[in-house]
Design a protein around this motif. Sequence first.
Motif, mmCIF file in Angstrom:
data_model
loop_
_atom_site.group_PDB
_atom_site.id
_atom_site.type_symbol
_atom_site.label_atom_id
_atom_site.label_comp_id
_atom_site.label_asym_id
_atom_site.label_seq_id
_atom_site.Cartn_x
_atom_site.Cartn_y
_atom_site.Cartn_z
ATOM 1 N N GLY A 471 0.808 -1.206 0.000
ATOM 2 C CA GLY A 471 0.000 0.000 0.000
ATOM 3 C C GLY A 471 0.841 1.255 0.000
ATOM 4 O O GLY A 471 1.566 1.512 0.957
ATOM 5 N N SER A 506 -2.427 -1.284 -5.745
ATOM 6 C CA SER A 506 -3.543 -2.207 -5.969
ATOM 7 C C SER A 506 -3.350 -3.071 -7.206
ATOM 8 O O SER A 506 -4.067 -4.065 -7.390
ATOM 9 N N ASP A 552 1.725 -3.122 6.469
ATOM 10 C CA ASP A 552 0.415 -3.045 5.809
ATOM 11 C C ASP A 552 -0.171 -1.653 6.018
ATOM 12 O O ASP A 552 -0.565 -1.285 7.125
ATOM 13 N N THR A 554 -2.878 -0.680 4.271
ATOM 14 C CA THR A 554 -4.194 -0.747 3.652
ATOM 15 C C THR A 554 -5.284 -0.864 4.714
ATOM 16 O O THR A 554 -5.008 -0.952 5.910
ATOM 17 N N ASN A 556 -7.482 -3.355 3.929
ATOM 18 C CA ASN A 556 -7.965 -4.514 3.183
ATOM 19 C C ASN A 556 -8.041 -5.747 4.084
ATOM 20 O O ASN A 556 -7.058 -6.119 4.723
ATOM 21 N N GLU A 557 -9.204 -6.379 4.115
ATOM 22 C CA GLU A 557 -9.393 -7.543 4.976
ATOM 23 C C GLU A 557 -8.535 -8.721 4.519
ATOM 24 O O GLU A 557 -7.971 -9.451 5.338
ATOM 25 N N ASN A 558 -8.417 -8.926 3.190
ATOM 26 C CA ASN A 558 -7.630 -10.056 2.685
ATOM 27 C C ASN A 558 -6.155 -9.928 3.056
ATOM 28 O O ASN A 558 -5.496 -10.925 3.352
ATOM 29 N N VAL A 559 -5.656 -8.706 3.033
ATOM 30 C CA VAL A 559 -4.259 -8.501 3.437
ATOM 31 C C VAL A 559 -4.096 -8.829 4.913
ATOM 32 O O VAL A 559 -3.111 -9.466 5.322
ATOM 33 N N ASN A 577 -3.871 -1.185 9.706
ATOM 34 C CA ASN A 577 -5.118 -1.858 9.349
ATOM 35 C C ASN A 577 -5.730 -2.469 10.613
ATOM 36 O O ASN A 577 -5.154 -3.349 11.236
ATOM 37 N N GLU A 666 -12.472 7.608 5.179
ATOM 38 C CA GLU A 666 -12.152 6.560 4.219
ATOM 39 C C GLU A 666 -12.852 6.889 2.894
ATOM 40 O O GLU A 666 -13.798 7.692 2.861
#
Length: 814
Positions: A471, A506, A552, A554, A556-559, A577, A666
């Motif tokens: 990110g 991204s 991190d 981001t 982002n949940e997946n990260v 995050n 956000e």
Amino acid sequence: MKVLKFGGSSVASSENINKVIRIVKENSFKNNVAVVVSALGGVTDLLLESGKLACEGNEDYKNSFKTIEERHIEVVRELIPVNGQSSVLGQIKLMLNKLENTLEGVFLINELSAKTSDKIVSYGELFSSYIIAEAMKSKELDAVLKNSQELIVTDENFSNAAVIFNKTEKNIQNFFNKNKAKVVMLPGFVAKTEQGEVSTLGRGGSDYTAAIIASSVDASILEIWTDVSGMFTANPKFVRQAFPIKSISYQEAMELSHFGAKVLYPPTIQPVLEKEIPICIKNTFDAKAEGTLITKVSSNHEPIKGISHIENMALLTLEGSGMIGIPGFSKRLFGCLASNKINISLITQASSEHSICFAISNNDAERAENIINDEFSYEIERNKIDPVIVEKDKAIIAVVGDNMKSHQGISGKMFSTLGKNNVNIIAIAQGASEKNISAVIDHKDIKKALNTLHSEFFENQTKQLNLFVVGVGNVGGKLLEQIKQQQQYLLDNLKLQVRVIALTNSKKMYFNEDGIDLENWQNQLPKGEALDMDLFHKKVTDLNYRNSIFVDNTANENVSKLYASYLKESVAVVTCNKIACSSNYTNYLNLKQLAREYNAPFLFETNVGAGLPIIDTLKNLIASGDKVTKIQAVLSGSLNFVFNNFNSETSFAEVVDQAGIQGYTEPDPRIDLSGVDVMRKILILARESGTKLELSDIENDSFLPKASLDADSVPDFLETLKSEAAHFNKIYEKAAANDCRLKFVAEFDNGKSKVGLNEIPSDHPFYNLDGSDNIVLFFTERYPIQPLIIKGAGAGADVTASGLFADIIRIGNN
């Protein structure tokens, strides 16, 4: 007299050979010189290959032979003046014909004995020494060629013959006593038996030849010329910061050579050791470099001289109660290996005699396993001992120094340094002389272990941090800017070398193993490969750098779901995050446990209050024995900005729009305005204070109207802020009438938590909270009445980046 030996890389081409001739010429002005040379670089391998192919009946041996022929003819034509080429080429072709006939014989009978193999590979040195001697003569050096086969006498152990020293020394002394030339050229590696059969001295044989010559003539010095400027503190291919060792003892050099320092073959030292003839390792391609001087006693009294290693090892363990107190058990074990010519690099045995552990080459592991199990089949059948355990893909790493014995704590420092970087030590060995401490580790950890130990023992305590940054938006971009600005300061003042190894946005990911240029990262990232977070993880773990940190930036949940996989690889995680720490309680605890288990810090200070030291302060309170009873806080810089700027003249929709433009909310403002973001933050603080709590346990008294809560998209949501203006105006007017200000407050009290919009009176600490500031009130057993207050900017890319940067530095200082 001086003896100079030049290895294969030094004579790999006509250009290199000309460098050799210049070095020899300079040395011959003041001294008589004996010059020992290896085969041209790569030729020995070609000779071995041609013999193997011929033995297999494969006519491709002719192609290998053709390459050898062309290589030498080309060098002759480049080195020897045209008017002198004919006789030299004639002699080379005569030798090539003999080689070709030998290979043809091997091809016809499909048999290659060690004796014939020696004859084939000996041609490499015979070719090179002849060509170089002729090149020297063409440049008017007073040079003569002497075939080492006429001097060095060996037994008949072909491919690794033992020298018969009394006859060899007599031959050498007789020759040099009669020799009148300033320069004597000799082929290395080659010899003959007492019966006159061609033999070779085994791996590193050219070094050995040079040492035998030096010892026999009582040379003033033996110089080993290679492609590096001496013996290094570690292998420079693995450790960029490694540097040449100026002075080292014979014993230290032998230890380092045994454990993989390939610039010197260990048996080389023995002939000169007894006569205390100095050895100097020099660089053909940087002749003015000082190199490494090897003598009886080193002038450098540092406890550690170097770190070396052996790759591709296997660890074998034999254990069982039937071994205890049995005389001759070790003799049987090592005897059966010795009789099968399996070399052992390291041995360690439990004091209980219950087990013996030793390291050998991976290539010998399967054969050794069968040999040992056969030798002890009787004991294995009766369950007195277990079948041998074989662990492949290991490495031995060794710390070497004569003065280690007089310095306390060397082994402790070595093992603690490796442990801090999660390099698992499988076995340890240390000789009684304490000149060497060796450890068996996983092969994959070699680079990390070498760099970690080199940093600890040689690099003035500079610690390298390797960052893998996911990110590079507002926060990530500011973080890179801050790192670039502070890199030199951190190096000079904190001894921290911060390198960014990888970046992602991204769409793309970009790696540079030497560190990304932060002046130019915006141009480098688009040139990277397509973003694949699984591949990103593989690259990080394959690099296996010491002090690796996954950053991190981001939301982002997946990260966030990848954190566990990084921690398990001993890669620290730093993140702003909030998703991971506010996920289910089991996952939160698991991440904390993994961080402890794998000695990999998991830091998330910026989850609450951006750069404010809120979580760190809370951790210190708990660690010091205090207990949190209540927390009251304004934790959303976004919402504080919104309600500080919302008034009768500016609509709620306009303020939210302005907050988005300035980066306080956000991209999806519902995350901020719904209160979910604040719920996550108070949840994290509650958990860090020691309370088991889930997000669903937190009461959320939302100030949003139903239409806003039900909006399906961001545009629809923003539109409801306009259509529901009366709802928001009513909230503001009610607070103003009560002489209060609106603040979105999070509260944790006696194990329960809630968030909601509150009317704050003028005498409350929250009343004058301006801009996007955050404030936290910690009520504890030590602060029961007057709370511990932390207040300051709690939102914005700059302060969030500074919080991440602080966590990175915290890891570096740990």
